[in-house]
Design a protein around this motif. Structure first.
Motif, PDB file in Angstrom:
ATOM      1  N   ALA A 212       0.472  -1.103   0.273  1.00 56.75           N
ATOM      2  CA  ALA A 212      -0.087   0.214  -0.410  1.00 56.75           C
ATOM      3  C   ALA A 212       1.086   1.471   0.100  1.00 56.75           C
ATOM      4  CB  ALA A 212      -1.212  -0.170   1.315  1.00 56.75           C
TER       5      ALA A 212
ATOM      6  N   ASP B 245       2.351   0.990  -3.108  1.00 54.39           N
ATOM      7  CA  ASP B 245       1.290   1.132  -4.626  1.00 54.39           C
ATOM      8  C   ASP B 245       1.791   0.521  -5.248  1.00 54.39           C
ATOM      9  OD1 ASP B 245      -1.232   2.134  -5.440  1.00 54.39           O
ATOM     10  OD2 ASP B 245      -0.751   3.707  -7.093  1.00 54.39           O
TER      11      ASP B 245
ATOM     12  N   PRO C 182      -1.343  -3.122  -4.235  1.00 54.87           N
ATOM     13  CA  PRO C 182      -1.965  -2.859  -3.196  1.00 54.87           C
ATOM     14  C   PRO C 182      -3.003  -4.250  -2.814  1.00 54.87           C
ATOM     15  CG  PRO C 182      -2.502  -1.199  -4.357  1.00 54.87           C
ATOM     16  CD  PRO C 182      -1.592  -1.979  -5.243  1.00 54.87           C
TER      17      PRO C 182
ATOM     18  N   ARG D  46     -10.310  -3.913   2.803  1.00 56.34           N
ATOM     19  CA  ARG D  46      -9.648  -2.596   1.134  1.00 56.34           C
ATOM     20  C   ARG D  46     -10.093  -3.712   0.638  1.00 56.34           C
ATOM     21  NH1 ARG D  46      -7.692   1.600   3.063  1.00 56.34           N
ATOM     22  NH2 ARG D  46      -6.937   1.386   4.629  1.00 56.34           N
TER      23      ARG D  46
ATOM     24  N   PHE E 100      -7.697   0.127  -2.598  1.00 54.92           N
ATOM     25  CA  PHE E 100      -6.811   1.057  -1.632  1.00 54.92           C
ATOM     26  C   PHE E 100      -6.842   1.368  -3.823  1.00 54.92           C
ATOM     27  CE2 PHE E 100      -4.382  -1.258   1.054  1.00 54.92           C
ATOM     28  CZ  PHE E 100      -4.468   0.120   2.117  1.00 54.92           C
TER      29      PHE E 100
END
Length: 127
Positions: free
Chosen positions: A66, A69, A72, A119, A125
């Motif tokens: 995350a 990036d 993620p 998530r 993300f």
């Protein structure tokens, strides 16, 4: 909710890192002598160290994808793997009659469930 997911992820990362470092670098005999570490008496040193390395990798997998990036989606995947690890820990501690450790592992499991749900679901993300 994003902040709550980050806080849960940070807490679980700290738990994974602490457990991983101790299992990887503390001698098995010393772990076995501590409350909660009795289970190490019945398994090989390689198994204990392998679990430690897996926990260190979990700590990395909960945060770095995350933050960087890069893939993620690995954060909730790692949280899901942590769920499986905690089920095993709960079974192990339950067999030894360590109900407080079963309860503690269930808290870690709940954190991982929250992270995976959040998530994978409503707060991915980049979503």
């Amino acid at each position: 909710m994003n902040l709550a997911l980050w806080i849960a992820t940070g807490l679980l990362t700290a738990v994974a890192l602490a457990g991983g470092i101790s299992k990887t670098f503390v001698p098995k005999a010393r772990l076995a002598a501590q409350h909660g570490g009795e289970w190490t008496q019945d398994v090989g040193t390689g198994f204990v160290k392998s679990l430690g390395v897996l926990e260190i990798l979990a700590a990395i997998g909960l945060i770095l994808p995350a933050v960087l990036d890069i893939a993620p989606v690995m954060v909730p995947v790692t949280a899901t793997c942590w769920i499986a690890l905690m089920i095993g820990a709960m079974i192990t501690h339950g067999r030894l009659g360590q109900s407080r450790l079963v309860l503690l592992n269930s808290v870690y499991l709940a954190l991982a469930l929250f992270i995976a749900w959040g998530r994978f679901g409503p707060w991915p993300f980049g979503g």
